[in-house]
Scaffold this active site. Structure first.
Site, PDB file in Angstrom:
ATOM      1  N   HIS A  97      -2.948   1.102   6.905  1.00  0.00           N
ATOM      2  CA  HIS A  97      -3.073   0.945   5.329  1.00  0.00           C
ATOM      3  C   HIS A  97      -3.362   2.447   4.925  1.00  0.00           C
ATOM      4  O   HIS A  97      -3.633   3.502   5.695  1.00  0.00           O
ATOM      5  CB  HIS A  97      -4.587   0.318   5.042  1.00  0.00           C
ATOM      6  N   CYS A  99       0.808  -1.152  -0.165  1.00  0.00           N
ATOM      7  CA  CYS A  99       0.006   0.101   0.039  1.00  0.00           C
ATOM      8  C   CYS A  99       0.799   1.214  -0.002  1.00  0.00           C
ATOM      9  O   CYS A  99       0.558   2.057  -0.832  1.00  0.00           O
ATOM     10  CB  CYS A  99      -1.132   0.026   1.373  1.00  0.00           C
ATOM     11  N   HIS A 132      -5.865   2.122  -4.107  1.00  0.00           N
ATOM     12  CA  HIS A 132      -4.902   1.597  -3.351  1.00  0.00           C
ATOM     13  C   HIS A 132      -4.348   0.312  -3.590  1.00  0.00           C
ATOM     14  O   HIS A 132      -5.344  -0.575  -4.573  1.00  0.00           O
ATOM     15  CB  HIS A 132      -5.601   1.433  -2.154  1.00  0.00           C
TER      16      HIS A 132
END
Length: 301
Positions: A260, A208, A272
């Site tokens: 994240h 990420c 993402h």
């Protein structure tokens, strides 16, 4: 009724006070600093131990506001004020540099644009209070600006740097930061479907934060490597004020500040490197799983 002699005394005192104010305003000269390292961090205080507010790339220009001592300078970088080490700045009192945007702050009065950095120079035009202009240079306590295809100088006392790049008139009406944000989104979408891989730095696989770092690097911006570390990049922005290109952070099943990170693309969506599908994808920020674990937004540009 004030007697003539007394009136003259009042006028003299007023003149002295006015002169003193002008001298005081002019005493705090600004200058330009150009980053001469590959990356330079903007800190919350004049110390390498302080919080990182943003990271400037080589060649980026900052407004130097004052000498903070010990070879540190208080600066303005993309409308965020903080401190940078002088070891990695080339400083000049006069320079042409793309600094960003400024908003006229005159409490309703108009601001004269001069042909040179002096009140004695000829008037080019006048700006209404609230007008947004491009700042294209610095000359001591004057900003060199561009507005409606005209170039000139305005006193820095009446111009504040801003991320709001929307001007009410002229060719500079483009929302530049929004435009850059859209470019970031468009570039990020090029990687839709690329596999997720823990520790992946791209372009053939991402995790990420590797994805966000890679995308921003394409635009000359160095982000920190991990999601938690990227919380120190840019400036905080509320969920309702998110703009395309902003970073969005999530926390789930972890003791860390975040677990994240992705890039907001507008319309309540973000892109993402997902651990759910193990690929780069677009998800909804305002409904479903991610709406419940969203925690922070950060404006980088």
């Amino acid at each position: 009724m004030i007697q003539p002699v007394k009136l003259l005394r009042v006028m003299a005192v007023t003149a002295v006070v006015s002169c003193a104010c002008l001298v005081s305003a002019a005493a705090a000269s600004i200058s330009v600093g150009t980053v001469n390292a590959d990356a330079l961090r903007l800190r919350s205080a004049a110390s390498t131990e302080s919080t990182i507010l943003a990271t400037a790339a080589k060649g980026d220009a900052v407004v130097v506001l004052e000498d903070a001592g010990s070879n540190w300078y208080k600066v303005d970088y993309k409308s965020v004020q903080g401190y940078m080490s002088g070891d990695y700045l080339t400083i000049s009192d006069k320079a042409d540099a793309a600094i960003g945007y400024g908003k006229v702050n005159t409490d309703g009065a108009t601001l004269n644009v001069r042909s040179a950095p002096s009140t004695d120079a000829s008037k080019v035009t006048a700006l209404p209070s609230g007008a947004v202009v491009k700042i294209i240079g610095v000359d001591s306590n004057w900003y060199k600006i561009s507005y409606n295809d005209q170039t000139g100088y305005v006193s820095s006392d009446y111009l504040i740097t801003t991320k709001d790049t929307v001007s009410s008139r002229g060719d500079d009406t483009v929302a530049a930061s929004s435009s850059v944000g859209q470019q970031i989104v468009a570039y990020a979408k090029k990687f839709l479907g690329v596999p997720y891989s823990w520790g992946g730095n791209g372009p053939n696989a991402f995790d990420c934060s590797g994805f966000t770092k890679y995308v921003y690097a394409h635009f000359g911006v160095t982000l920190n490597r991990t999601a938690t570390a990227q919380l120190s990049n840019g400036s905080a922005v509320s969920k309702s004020q998110l703009q395309p290109g902003d970073l969005v952070f999530f926390r789930a099943n972890t003791s860390k500040p975040v677990s994240h990170v992705g890039i907001y693309i507008g319309g309540g969506q973000f892109i993402h490197a997902s651990t759910n599908t193990y690929s780069v994808k677009i998800d909804n920020l305002n409904s479903g799983y991610y709406s419940g674990v969203y925690v922070y937004g950060r404006h980088i540009l």
